[in-house]
Enzyme design. Structure first.
Site, PDB file in Angstrom:
ATOM      1  N   HIS A 297      41.736  42.152  46.657  1.00 22.32           N
ATOM      2  CA  HIS A 297      42.050  42.016  45.231  1.00 22.32           C
ATOM      3  C   HIS A 297      42.125  43.375  44.558  1.00 22.32           C
ATOM      4  CE1 HIS A 297      37.741  42.544  45.496  1.00 22.32           C
ATOM      5  NE2 HIS A 297      37.804  43.058  44.280  1.00 22.32           N
TER       6      HIS A 297
ATOM      7  N   HIS B 160      43.378  49.695  42.813  1.00 25.05           N
ATOM      8  CA  HIS B 160      43.340  49.822  44.265  1.00 25.05           C
ATOM      9  C   HIS B 160      42.904  48.506  44.906  1.00 25.05           C
ATOM     10  CE1 HIS B 160      39.151  50.416  43.084  1.00 25.05           C
ATOM     11  NE2 HIS B 160      38.836  50.017  44.309  1.00 25.05           N
TER      12      HIS B 160
END
Length: 170
Positions: A34, A115
């Protein structure tokens, strides 16, 4: 209860991330790959209704987002986390700001650096070894994300989806 807000990438990106996470991410079994949009915070369950209403508002004011992933990086020397770099965009930044203002007011612990974590709790040697190998790969993904998820943490440390919010602005 602990909650957080994330964007889940497509299965293709998740499969790629998991090919590394299986081996290098100590939290592999606890959460799906995620992009954290709002880090873990502790809230009282009575606050959830307000939070859900606010997240619905944010989703209604958000267009589907273009995601561009390019290469792998590390947060070393701050910590030994290995990640797939999500290229920052104004849209991601605006969503991040919206998720930290108004009824959701909260000062993030870290600057926003989108990220997808693929490794953590690595030794320096392991981190640099994997990072060097990843730098030789041409890691590039592009896709559109159409929703965000409110997650909550279970007692065993794993995370589950509480509710999903579709981006509906045209």
């Amino acid at each position: 209860m602990n909650i957080g807000v994330v964007l889940f990438p497509s299965k293709r990106i998740q499969d790629f991330a998991n090919s590394y996470r299986k081996r290098y991410d100590s939290k592999y079994a606890l959460i799906t790959p995620h992009i954290t949009m709002r880090e873990r915070i502790n809230v009282d369950e009575s606050e959830l209704e307000t939070i859900v209403a606010e997240l619905n508002k944010v989703a209604q004011q958000t267009k589907p987002l273009a995601l561009h992933l390019q290469g792998a990086r590390s947060f070393h020397p701050t910590n030994n986390v290995l990640f797939l770099k999500v290229m920052p965009t104004d849209e991601l930044e605006q969503l991040h700001r919206a998720l930290h203002s108004n009824a959701l007011e909260h000062k993030p612990k870290y600057d926003f650096l989108p990220h997808i974590t693929i490794g953590q709790d690595l030794s320096d040697v392991e981190l640099f070894d994997v990072l060097e190998r990843l730098k030789m790969e041409d890691i590039r993904f592009q896709e559109e994300v159409t929703k965000m998820a409110l997650l909550y943490e279970l007692e065993n440390g794993s995370w589950s989806v509480y509710e999903t919010f579709r981006f509906t602005q045209h």
